[in-house]
Design an enzyme around this catalytic site. Structure first.
Site, PDB file in Angstrom:
ATOM      1  CB  ALA A  12      -0.751   0.023   1.132  1.00  0.00           C
ATOM      2  NE  ARG A  23      -0.937   8.815 -10.447  1.00  0.00           N
ATOM      3  CZ  ARG A  23      -1.104   8.012  -9.389  1.00  0.00           C
ATOM      4  NH1 ARG A  23      -0.730   8.657  -8.061  1.00  0.00           N
ATOM      5  NH2 ARG A  23      -1.469   6.777  -9.162  1.00  0.00           N
ATOM      6  CB  SER A  42      -0.215  -3.324  -6.044  1.00  0.00           C
ATOM      7  OG  SER A  42       0.630  -2.237  -6.178  1.00  0.00           O
ATOM      8  CB  CYS A  46      -8.446  -4.545   3.809  1.00  0.00           C
ATOM      9  SG  CYS A  46      -7.218  -3.017   3.959  1.00  0.00           S
TER      10      CYS A  46
END
Ligand code: FAD
Length: 457
Positions: A12, A23, A42, A46
């Protein structure tokens, strides 16, 4: 000249940081190398309880982006490669390719530590026996599913009744198992106050889960083949075909500790608002391996949650990419469920408030998720804690059925805005009979808290 960013940990925090930095910076400006020791990157840990329980069918749907997709975006993601050492002075890391055993030093200009948390495994007899599982990683989830599919037994023992334990209890119920949940504290979900934990225990027992509280596991017994057969506590023994451990985690900071980086009382790394490690301009850390500031109590705490980890990654990547971004802290919001029972909390419990010397009032109300006359209206219990003299909201806990859990977000916003319970009563929340009574349960609790503050404050 191109700089090199090295990221340790490819889940995460690590992949959010790498993706956000990419980016904002071209490959010519910033080379990005990520080391991940596992088979997956990635992914959503959960989602593991829901995958084990069968609500999510496909393991790969838990993977947000594959290693090849990251590589196509010029992120050099090196899977099955573990970082073994940090050389802070020499600005380099030593890693081992877990397939070939080859070791390499890699230099960095900027470093992100996103190593997550390590599950606690007490040194008990039998703890490593086949049939005893953790659920920390996708690899763990796969190993558990392999066990369930290869073993005919239908008795599951879950050790630990935090949110992972109760979610795993639900997963086993969905798979048709007989479930025992063993818990050290007097009620399940110790992140809530005991009077709310009792409600959770009762609801789980009504679902057919055997809940054993105030019990410490003393050993895991095995059969002649060495496979798990039972879990022992001081007073009893519980037959088990499979055991899941959910007894908490600690920050995975052994590398950072060995390198002399600053750690807090919990062992989590200490960072500034931009998630830079204290005293180190070119090192960032985030997610389950850091401490966060609890905005309600002002205390540094270790709260390992994906919601923080993803934000940390975004903020770290923005900072590395040259933007200004900060993470001010948390109010301690969490939501979870066991079957149709929703459980949520934010802010301080009574004992947290007392520990930081706050004087407070507490109210508990019962209301319904929809207008009482509307089909499907379900009971919910809301507990609210407010500072005695000022009426400032300190914490809220909610236990109920559909529509109860996410109501906690109202309280999370109120806590963040440092609202008083009186201010909360004026919140312009949405109302129609299918969604809530005309006074939302959180507002009913706020009104009662206002009265308590006036009476006792
Ligand atoms: C079963 C389960 C259910 C959960 N449910 C929720 C939920 O409902 N809501 C919520 O908010 N949170 C939830 N969480 C917590 C959430 O998954 C974590 O907070 C989040 O994954 C933390 O992200 P992270 O990047 O800090 O660490 P991780 O996701 O643990 O990633 C760390 C990565 O670093 C790698 N690594 C560690 N050391 C090294 C090394 N030396 N070299 C190379 N790689 C290394 C590890 O292999 C790992 O992949 C859940 C967790 C579990 C286990």
């Amino acid at each position: 000249m191109s700089e090199r960013l090295v990221v340790i940990g490819g889940d995460a925090t690590g992949m959010s940081a790498a993706s956000q930095a990419r980016r904002l910076r071209t490959p010519e400006e910033l080379e990005i190398v990520v080391f991940e020791r596992g088979h997956f990157a990635s992914y959503s840990a959960c989602g593991i309880p829901y995958w084990v329980g069968g609500e999510v069918q496909d393991r790969d749907s838990l993977i947000a982006r594959t290693p090849d997709e990251h590589r196509a975006r010029d992120i050099d993601l090196r899977m099955r490669t573990e970082v073994l050492e940090l050389d802070i002075e020499g600005r380099r890391v030593r890693s081992r390719d877990l397939e070939s055993g080859a070791e390499t030093w890699t230099g960095y200009d900027k470093l992100v530590i996103a190593t997550g948390a390590t599950p606690i495994r007490p040194p008990l007899a039998g703890i490593d026996a086949p049939g005893v599982h953790g659920v920390q990683t996708l690899d763990d989830g796969q190993a558990l599913i392999d066990t369930l599919e290869s073993s005919p037994g239908r008795r599951a023992v879950v050790v630990g009744a935090g949110y992972i334990g109760v979610e795993m209890a639900e997963a086993f119920i969905h798979r048709g198992y007989e479930v025992t949940l063993i818990n050290r504290s007097a009620e399940p979900m110790a992140t809530l106050d005991p009077d709310m934990g009792v409600l959770i225990q009762k609801a789980m027992e009504d679902m057919g889960i055997r809940v054993v509280c105030d019990a410490e596991v003393t050993a895991i017994h095995t059969d002649e083949a060495g496979r798990v057969r039972a879990v022992a506590t001081a007073d009893a023994e519980f037959a088990a075909d499979v055991v899941v451990l959910g007894i908490g985690v600690r920050p995975a900071t052994d590398l950072a500790r060995a390198a002399g980086l600053p750690l807090g009382a919990s062992g989590g790394l200490l960072t500034d608002l931009a998630m830079r490690v204290h005293g180190h301009e070119n090192i960032w850390a985030g997610g389950d391996c850091v401490e966060v500031l609890d905005l309600v109590s002002g205390v540094q705490r270790h709260i390992p949650l994906g919601t923080h980890a993803n934000k940390h990654g975004q903020i770290i990547g923005s900072g590395i990419g040259g933007e200004y971004a900060t993470f001010p802290g948390v109010v301690g919001t969490a939501v979870s469920k066991v079957c149709d029972l929703e459980v949520a909390r934010t802010g301080l419990r009574e004992k947290d408030a007392a520990a930081v010397g706050l004087q407070f009032v507490t109210v508990i109300i019962e209301s319904t998720s929809r207008s009482g006359y509307f089909p499907g209206a379900a009971l919910m219990t809301v507990k609210m804690i407010a500072e005695r003299r000022t009426g400032r909201l300190l914490g809220v806990q909610i236990v109920g059925r559909e529509g109860a859990g996410k109501r906690i977000d109202i309280a999370a916003v109120a806590l963040t805005a440092r609202m008083t319970v009186e201010q909360m009563t004026a919140l312009d929340l949405g109302y129609a009979p299918p969604f809530s009574p005309v006074w939302d349960p959180v507002l009913v609790a706020a009104r009662k808290a206002v009265s308590a503050v006036r009476r006792l404050g």
